[in-house]
Design a protein around this motif. Sequence first.
Motif, PDB file in Angstrom:
ATOM      1  N   GLY A 149      86.108 -51.885 -63.046  1.00 44.91           N
ATOM      2  CA  GLY A 149      84.842 -52.020 -63.754  1.00 44.91           C
ATOM      3  C   GLY A 149      84.222 -50.687 -64.129  1.00 44.91           C
ATOM      4  O   GLY A 149      84.191 -49.749 -63.317  1.00 44.91           O
ATOM      5  N   LEU A 150      83.722 -50.583 -65.356  1.00 47.34           N
ATOM      6  CA  LEU A 150      82.904 -49.451 -65.789  1.00 47.34           C
ATOM      7  C   LEU A 150      81.447 -49.904 -65.739  1.00 47.34           C
ATOM      8  O   LEU A 150      81.050 -50.836 -66.439  1.00 47.34           O
ATOM      9  CB  LEU A 150      83.282 -48.997 -67.202  1.00 47.34           C
ATOM     10  CG  LEU A 150      84.727 -48.541 -67.427  1.00 47.34           C
ATOM     11  CD1 LEU A 150      84.861 -47.892 -68.803  1.00 47.34           C
ATOM     12  CD2 LEU A 150      85.201 -47.586 -66.341  1.00 47.34           C
ATOM     13  N   ASP A 151      80.670 -49.241 -64.904  1.00 49.21           N
ATOM     14  CA  ASP A 151      79.311 -49.667 -64.589  1.00 49.21           C
ATOM     15  C   ASP A 151      78.305 -48.906 -65.448  1.00 49.21           C
ATOM     16  O   ASP A 151      78.237 -47.676 -65.378  1.00 49.21           O
ATOM     17  CB  ASP A 151      79.047 -49.403 -63.101  1.00 49.21           C
ATOM     18  CG  ASP A 151      77.775 -50.050 -62.598  1.00 49.21           C
ATOM     19  OD1 ASP A 151      76.933 -50.432 -63.436  1.00 49.21           O
ATOM     20  OD2 ASP A 151      77.612 -50.157 -61.370  1.00 49.21           O
ATOM     21  N   PRO A 152      77.501 -49.612 -66.254  1.00 46.31           N
ATOM     22  CA  PRO A 152      76.520 -48.910 -67.103  1.00 46.31           C
ATOM     23  C   PRO A 152      75.215 -48.582 -66.399  1.00 46.31           C
ATOM     24  O   PRO A 152      74.320 -48.011 -67.015  1.00 46.31           O
ATOM     25  CB  PRO A 152      76.277 -49.925 -68.226  1.00 46.31           C
ATOM     26  CG  PRO A 152      76.430 -51.252 -67.551  1.00 46.31           C
ATOM     27  CD  PRO A 152      77.525 -51.068 -66.523  1.00 46.31           C
ATOM     28  N   HIS A 153      75.083 -48.892 -65.102  1.00 44.00           N
ATOM     29  CA  HIS A 153      73.807 -48.749 -64.403  1.00 44.00           C
ATOM     30  C   HIS A 153      73.561 -47.320 -63.921  1.00 44.00           C
ATOM     31  O   HIS A 153      73.288 -47.056 -62.750  1.00 44.00           O
ATOM     32  CB  HIS A 153      73.731 -49.724 -63.235  1.00 44.00           C
ATOM     33  CG  HIS A 153      73.800 -51.153 -63.640  1.00 44.00           C
ATOM     34  ND1 HIS A 153      74.994 -51.814 -63.872  1.00 44.00           N
ATOM     35  CD2 HIS A 153      72.823 -52.047 -63.892  1.00 44.00           C
ATOM     36  CE1 HIS A 153      74.747 -53.054 -64.243  1.00 44.00           C
ATOM     37  NE2 HIS A 153      73.442 -53.230 -64.258  1.00 44.00           N
ATOM     38  N   VAL A 154      73.711 -46.387 -64.830  1.00 45.16           N
ATOM     39  CA  VAL A 154      73.399 -44.980 -64.591  1.00 45.16           C
ATOM     40  C   VAL A 154      72.552 -44.519 -65.763  1.00 45.16           C
ATOM     41  O   VAL A 154      72.945 -44.696 -66.923  1.00 45.16           O
ATOM     42  CB  VAL A 154      74.682 -44.122 -64.483  1.00 45.16           C
ATOM     43  CG1 VAL A 154      74.329 -42.656 -64.298  1.00 45.16           C
ATOM     44  CG2 VAL A 154      75.558 -44.607 -63.330  1.00 45.16           C
ATOM     45  N   VAL A 155      71.392 -43.963 -65.497  1.00 45.73           N
ATOM     46  CA  VAL A 155      70.496 -43.529 -66.571  1.00 45.73           C
ATOM     47  C   VAL A 155      70.777 -42.069 -66.897  1.00 45.73           C
ATOM     48  O   VAL A 155      70.675 -41.195 -66.036  1.00 45.73           O
ATOM     49  CB  VAL A 155      69.014 -43.696 -66.165  1.00 45.73           C
ATOM     50  CG1 VAL A 155      68.106 -43.307 -67.333  1.00 45.73           C
ATOM     51  CG2 VAL A 155      68.736 -45.134 -65.749  1.00 45.73           C
ATOM     52  N   GLN A 156      71.129 -41.818 -68.157  1.00 40.71           N
ATOM     53  CA  GLN A 156      71.409 -40.463 -68.619  1.00 40.71           C
ATOM     54  C   GLN A 156      70.565 -40.170 -69.855  1.00 40.71           C
ATOM     55  O   GLN A 156      70.195 -41.099 -70.593  1.00 40.71           O
ATOM     56  CB  GLN A 156      72.902 -40.319 -68.970  1.00 40.71           C
ATOM     57  CG  GLN A 156      73.836 -40.689 -67.822  1.00 40.71           C
ATOM     58  CD  GLN A 156      75.285 -40.396 -68.146  1.00 40.71           C
ATOM     59  OE1 GLN A 156      75.751 -39.273 -67.974  1.00 40.71           O
ATOM     60  NE2 GLN A 156      76.018 -41.396 -68.626  1.00 40.71           N
TER      61      GLN A 156
END
Length: 389
Positions: A279-286
């Motif tokens: 899984g590639l997790d988008p729950h990182v704020v950049q």
Amino acid sequence: ASTQQRTMAAAAVSVAVGLEECRGEAEWPSYLLGTESGEEELQRRVESLLWLTYRCGFAEMAPYGYSDDAGWGCMLRSCQMLLGNAMVRHLGSGRREDVVRWFADAPGEVAVYSIHNMVKVGMRYDVLPGEWYGPGVAAHVLRDLCEAQSEVALRVTVTSAEKPLCREAVLDEMTRAVDERVDDSAVVDDSGEYDPLLRPPPSGESARREARRQRLEEAEWDESLLLVVPVRLGLHKLEDKFVAPLLACLAFPQSVGMVGGRPRQALYFPGRRGADLVGLDPHVVQPSPGLGPGLKSPKYLDSLRCRSPRFLDPTAIDPSLALAFYCHTKLDFADFLRRARALAALSQPPIFDVLDTLTTARTLDFDDDDDLPASSRPDDDDDDDYVVV
């Protein structure tokens, strides 16, 4: 069921579909975007994929005031990853810079697949900025945006309970331009060898149907196909009986992964490591560079690479998800149908039906409110965890 049981079941399914030989659990292969990968190669290939996450500091979504999508945009970001990586596969790595620009966080036509444009299209489906998307609605948003851009020659088709996967319907959609260029009367039988009883002259309507059937069979495609198949594989959890067919789907050479996860915690799954999902997790704020000079900076380009993918047991994800398959040519689609039919014959009920013509399809008898607008779904207390960097 144990991990070993699920792994061996997946092996049995894969052998029957003609994917690979069963080499035992210790050697059970990993796949990424439909291609087998060893352990080291898998990590390298994961890092080469587009990783699109929450962003902050982008142009405000007027009049709603959002300048970040933290806490609500994970399904949109997951679908962006699915489409973006499918486009890199379709266009080649030499067009990666163009693909990155198309997914930048900015309104307007330059960043056609931006979260701004996805939200704008999403409002047609009664989903407002800040509300959560189900995989089916998000897939339809991607389809609508792709229809607005002719540059990539990629047609997105999304199935549903009302529009199941149908060979004739897909061929009709993919050859529509040919169908419009050729008049029905252009295909006629002028042999004159008719028999009043055994071979009567065709009526006007039957002649048109036969002409259309011939065009569907013979016409080549001038676009490639991205087929998105939303499914629900259980009521409250993904049922064990669907694990093996699901893992087999991720080994199809046409696979570009799937989107799913947990309620309000969507991920993009480009493949599998053995019996686990990658899984590639988008729950990182950049931070977002928008369309400014920072879009080509090494720092931003490096932020598009995921070095720590997640590995999940399939039964740990929500049963509502969307599989995706990329068919570059008509022959690819025929090969996909062969594999999908074999897979459907092995599981009852199948993950999804494959029809030759539009007839009544089987449906899995589960209640599904995941794709309702957020305002219509029951309240969910699950937190949408993310990391600020």
